[in-house]
Design a protein around this motif. Structure first.
Motif, PDB file in Angstrom:
ATOM      1  N   ALA A 226     -16.750  -4.233 -10.133  1.00 35.61           N
ATOM      2  CA  ALA A 226     -17.212  -5.596  -9.843  1.00 35.61           C
ATOM      3  C   ALA A 226     -18.044  -5.621  -8.559  1.00 35.61           C
ATOM      4  O   ALA A 226     -17.663  -5.018  -7.564  1.00 35.61           O
ATOM      5  N   PRO A 227     -19.184  -6.305  -8.575  1.00 30.73           N
ATOM      6  CA  PRO A 227     -19.999  -6.406  -7.355  1.00 30.73           C
ATOM      7  C   PRO A 227     -19.197  -7.031  -6.219  1.00 30.73           C
ATOM      8  O   PRO A 227     -18.685  -8.135  -6.340  1.00 30.73           O
ATOM      9  N   GLY A 228     -19.080  -6.304  -5.123  1.00 34.88           N
ATOM     10  CA  GLY A 228     -18.306  -6.800  -3.996  1.00 34.88           C
ATOM     11  C   GLY A 228     -16.829  -6.902  -4.277  1.00 34.88           C
ATOM     12  O   GLY A 228     -16.093  -7.574  -3.554  1.00 34.88           O
ATOM     13  N   GLY A 229     -16.380  -6.237  -5.346  1.00 34.29           N
ATOM     14  CA  GLY A 229     -15.004  -6.413  -5.784  1.00 34.29           C
ATOM     15  C   GLY A 229     -13.969  -5.714  -4.940  1.00 34.29           C
ATOM     16  O   GLY A 229     -12.846  -6.184  -4.828  1.00 34.29           O
ATOM     17  N   TYR A 230     -14.322  -4.575  -4.356  1.00 39.03           N
ATOM     18  CA  TYR A 230     -13.317  -3.851  -3.579  1.00 39.03           C
ATOM     19  C   TYR A 230     -13.964  -3.078  -2.443  1.00 39.03           C
ATOM     20  O   TYR A 230     -14.964  -2.383  -2.634  1.00 39.03           O
ATOM     21  N   ALA A 231     -13.380  -3.214  -1.275  1.00 35.34           N
ATOM     22  CA  ALA A 231     -13.742  -2.402  -0.111  1.00 35.34           C
ATOM     23  C   ALA A 231     -12.454  -2.149   0.659  1.00 35.34           C
ATOM     24  O   ALA A 231     -11.747  -3.095   1.007  1.00 35.34           O
ATOM     25  N   PRO A 232     -12.105  -0.892   0.906  1.00 42.91           N
ATOM     26  CA  PRO A 232     -10.817  -0.614   1.545  1.00 42.91           C
ATOM     27  C   PRO A 232     -10.670  -1.256   2.917  1.00 42.91           C
ATOM     28  O   PRO A 232      -9.582  -1.727   3.274  1.00 42.91           O
ATOM     29  N   GLU A 233     -11.776  -1.304   3.699  1.00 41.93           N
ATOM     30  CA  GLU A 233     -11.645  -1.901   5.032  1.00 41.93           C
ATOM     31  C   GLU A 233     -11.384  -3.403   4.963  1.00 41.93           C
ATOM     32  O   GLU A 233     -10.711  -3.970   5.830  1.00 41.93           O
ATOM     33  N   ARG A 234     -11.905  -4.063   3.912  1.00 42.21           N
ATOM     34  CA  ARG A 234     -11.646  -5.495   3.767  1.00 42.21           C
ATOM     35  C   ARG A 234     -10.171  -5.740   3.448  1.00 42.21           C
ATOM     36  O   ARG A 234      -9.544  -6.657   4.007  1.00 42.21           O
ATOM     37  N   LEU A 235      -9.614  -4.897   2.582  1.00 39.98           N
ATOM     38  CA  LEU A 235      -8.192  -5.030   2.274  1.00 39.98           C
ATOM     39  C   LEU A 235      -7.348  -4.756   3.514  1.00 39.98           C
ATOM     40  O   LEU A 235      -6.390  -5.487   3.798  1.00 39.98           O
ATOM     41  N   LEU A 236      -7.709  -3.730   4.284  1.00 35.89           N
ATOM     42  CA  LEU A 236      -6.974  -3.437   5.514  1.00 35.89           C
ATOM     43  C   LEU A 236      -7.040  -4.609   6.484  1.00 35.89           C
ATOM     44  O   LEU A 236      -6.048  -4.941   7.140  1.00 35.89           O
ATOM     45  N   GLY A 237      -8.208  -5.240   6.586  1.00 35.59           N
ATOM     46  CA  GLY A 237      -8.348  -6.377   7.479  1.00 35.59           C
ATOM     47  C   GLY A 237      -7.435  -7.526   7.083  1.00 35.59           C
ATOM     48  O   GLY A 237      -6.800  -8.156   7.935  1.00 35.59           O
ATOM     49  N   ARG A 238      -7.343  -7.789   5.792  1.00 37.24           N
ATOM     50  CA  ARG A 238      -6.491  -8.884   5.319  1.00 37.24           C
ATOM     51  C   ARG A 238      -5.010  -8.545   5.433  1.00 37.24           C
ATOM     52  O   ARG A 238      -4.165  -9.433   5.524  1.00 37.24           O
ATOM     53  N   LEU A 239      -4.714  -7.251   5.433  1.00 33.60           N
ATOM     54  CA  LEU A 239      -3.328  -6.822   5.575  1.00 33.60           C
ATOM     55  C   LEU A 239      -2.902  -6.661   7.028  1.00 33.60           C
ATOM     56  O   LEU A 239      -1.725  -6.397   7.294  1.00 33.60           O
ATOM     57  N   GLY A 240      -3.848  -6.828   7.954  1.00 32.47           N
ATOM     58  CA  GLY A 240      -3.598  -6.535   9.361  1.00 32.47           C
ATOM     59  C   GLY A 240      -2.261  -7.000   9.901  1.00 32.47           C
ATOM     60  O   GLY A 240      -1.469  -6.195  10.411  1.00 32.47           O
ATOM     61  N   PRO A 241      -1.942  -8.294   9.829  1.00 29.86           N
ATOM     62  CA  PRO A 241      -0.667  -8.766  10.385  1.00 29.86           C
ATOM     63  C   PRO A 241       0.550  -8.099   9.740  1.00 29.86           C
ATOM     64  O   PRO A 241       1.537  -7.819  10.422  1.00 29.86           O
ATOM     65  N   THR A 242       0.467  -7.835   8.441  1.00 32.06           N
ATOM     66  CA  THR A 242       1.587  -7.184   7.758  1.00 32.06           C
ATOM     67  C   THR A 242       1.728  -5.737   8.204  1.00 32.06           C
ATOM     68  O   THR A 242       2.841  -5.243   8.433  1.00 32.06           O
ATOM     69  N   LEU A 243       0.602  -5.042   8.344  1.00 34.33           N
ATOM     70  CA  LEU A 243       0.647  -3.636   8.725  1.00 34.33           C
ATOM     71  C   LEU A 243       1.250  -3.423  10.106  1.00 34.33           C
ATOM     72  O   LEU A 243       1.935  -2.428  10.345  1.00 34.33           O
ATOM     73  N   VAL A 244       0.991  -4.355  11.014  1.00 36.59           N
ATOM     74  CA  VAL A 244       1.433  -4.149  12.399  1.00 36.59           C
ATOM     75  C   VAL A 244       2.768  -4.816  12.712  1.00 36.59           C
ATOM     76  O   VAL A 244       3.337  -4.579  13.778  1.00 36.59           O
ATOM     77  N   ALA A 245       3.285  -5.644  11.797  1.00 38.13           N
ATOM     78  CA  ALA A 245       4.558  -6.324  12.052  1.00 38.13           C
ATOM     79  C   ALA A 245       5.696  -5.304  12.087  1.00 38.13           C
ATOM     80  O   ALA A 245       5.862  -4.531  11.137  1.00 38.13           O
ATOM     81  N   PRO A 246       6.496  -5.271  13.136  1.00 38.98           N
ATOM     82  CA  PRO A 246       7.594  -4.292  13.211  1.00 38.98           C
ATOM     83  C   PRO A 246       8.537  -4.364  12.017  1.00 38.98           C
ATOM     84  O   PRO A 246       9.037  -3.330  11.549  1.00 38.98           O
ATOM     85  N   ALA A 247       8.778  -5.563  11.495  1.00 39.87           N
ATOM     86  CA  ALA A 247       9.709  -5.713  10.374  1.00 39.87           C
ATOM     87  C   ALA A 247       9.198  -5.041   9.103  1.00 39.87           C
ATOM     88  O   ALA A 247       9.986  -4.704   8.215  1.00 39.87           O
ATOM     89  N   SER A 248       7.880  -4.834   9.002  1.00 39.93           N
ATOM     90  CA  SER A 248       7.318  -4.188   7.811  1.00 39.93           C
ATOM     91  C   SER A 248       7.634  -2.698   7.774  1.00 39.93           C
ATOM     92  O   SER A 248       7.667  -2.085   6.702  1.00 39.93           O
ATOM     93  N   ARG A 249       7.837  -2.098   8.942  1.00 38.93           N
ATOM     94  CA  ARG A 249       8.129  -0.663   9.042  1.00 38.93           C
ATOM     95  C   ARG A 249       7.076   0.180   8.324  1.00 38.93           C
ATOM     96  O   ARG A 249       7.396   1.123   7.585  1.00 38.93           O
TER      97      ARG A 249
END
Length: 281
Positions: A226-249
């Motif tokens: 899909a045009p513009g459908g997936y970019a790994p850095e965009r997904l990482l950006g949207r996951l940012g708070p979850t990735l860095v939250a200590p409770a997420s481990r």
């Protein structure tokens, strides 16, 4: 951005054991720079996985072979595989149930094999198991979460299967933690995949095997195409708070390269340079 930088500095690259992949890894990466995880084929069995693991370990790479339970014949076979891996210094394995149908022998799921590894004295310092942020194709969600709970005593970390939706992945992490599964998490992430090369790679892994691969991952192809459908850095950006939250481990990133190792390595370097600046010369 610091936690994300740290995750990108020490990723795991998942590869499929094809004849050309060892050379691709050697040309694109350096030992100690990334951990290589090697999948196993329900058609070709464990031997290509073990052979590639031995070759890469001989070059100084940290390698994590997949040991799908349904490809292991019995406890004797398991002991032989363990001895072979220990001889080359492997101390980390990933144990899914696997897709072999019927199974090669007595193991029908990951838990039985994990229990046998524990009874063998835990020969590996690290043992990974699978998590499914999105619905498993044949197992109900409640059973999947319960399975993680049952396997947690025999494992040391969790690897999430691919998920392209940050909301779904975040909810799943919260659910897993609320259930009491505290294993460190390697977040599964698709690399910057070129759809045409993905089809070419799938065709090279064998008749029957390629059909299984393409059919199983058809939804992924739609995402990549899909045009513009997936970019790994965009997904990482949207996951940012979850990735860095200590409770997420979250302990790291498990990058599905689909054997596009050079492209994955270029992408990772470019993202790190944007976050930290290019290396000094």
């Amino acid at each position: 951005m610091r936690p994300l930088v740290d995750l990108l500095r020490v990723p795991r690259y998942e590869v499929i054991p094809t004849p050309a992949i060892a050379q691709a890894i050697l040309e694109a990466t350096e030992p100690g720079e990334v951990t290589i995880t090697v999948t196993a084929s329900p058609v070709k069995g464990l031997e290509p996985t073990l052979a590639l693991t031995e070759r890469l370990a001989g070059h100084g790479y940290r390698v994590v072979p997949h040991l799908p339970a349904r490809l292991v014949v019995d406890e004797v076979h398991l002991k032989d595989v363990v001895a072979r891996l220990k001889d080359i210094g492997v101390d980390d394995v990933f144990v899914p149930a696997g897709d072999a149908d019927p199974p090669a022998g007595t193991y029908h799921g990951a838990l039985d094999l994990l229990v046998d590894l524990t009874e063998m004295g835990r020969p590996f310092g690290q043992v990974g198991i699978t998590g499914y942020p999105q619905t498993h194709p044949v197992i109900q969600d409640d059973i999947v979460v319960q399975s993680m709970w049952d396997k947690r005593r025999h494992a040391s970390y969790l690897v999430s299967n691919l998920c392209f939706d940050p909301v779904t992945l975040t909810r799943w992490i919260h659910r897993v933690r609320a259930r009491g599964v505290e294993l460190p998490l390697q977040v599964g992430l698709a690399g910057p995949v070129d759809r045409t090369r993905l089809v070419t790679m799938a065709a090279k892994i064998g008749i029957g095997e390629s059909t299984r691969f393409l059919g199983k991952h058809y939804g992924w192809f739609l995402r990549f195409a899909a045009p513009g459908g997936y970019a790994p850095e965009r997904l990482l950006g949207r996951l940012g708070p979850t990735l860095v939250a200590p409770a997420s481990r979250v302990a790291g990133l498990h990058v599905f390269t689909f054997n596009q190792v050079a492209a994955t390595q270029r992408w990772r370097t470019e993202v790190l340079n944007r976050l930290t600046g290019p290396p000094a010369r």
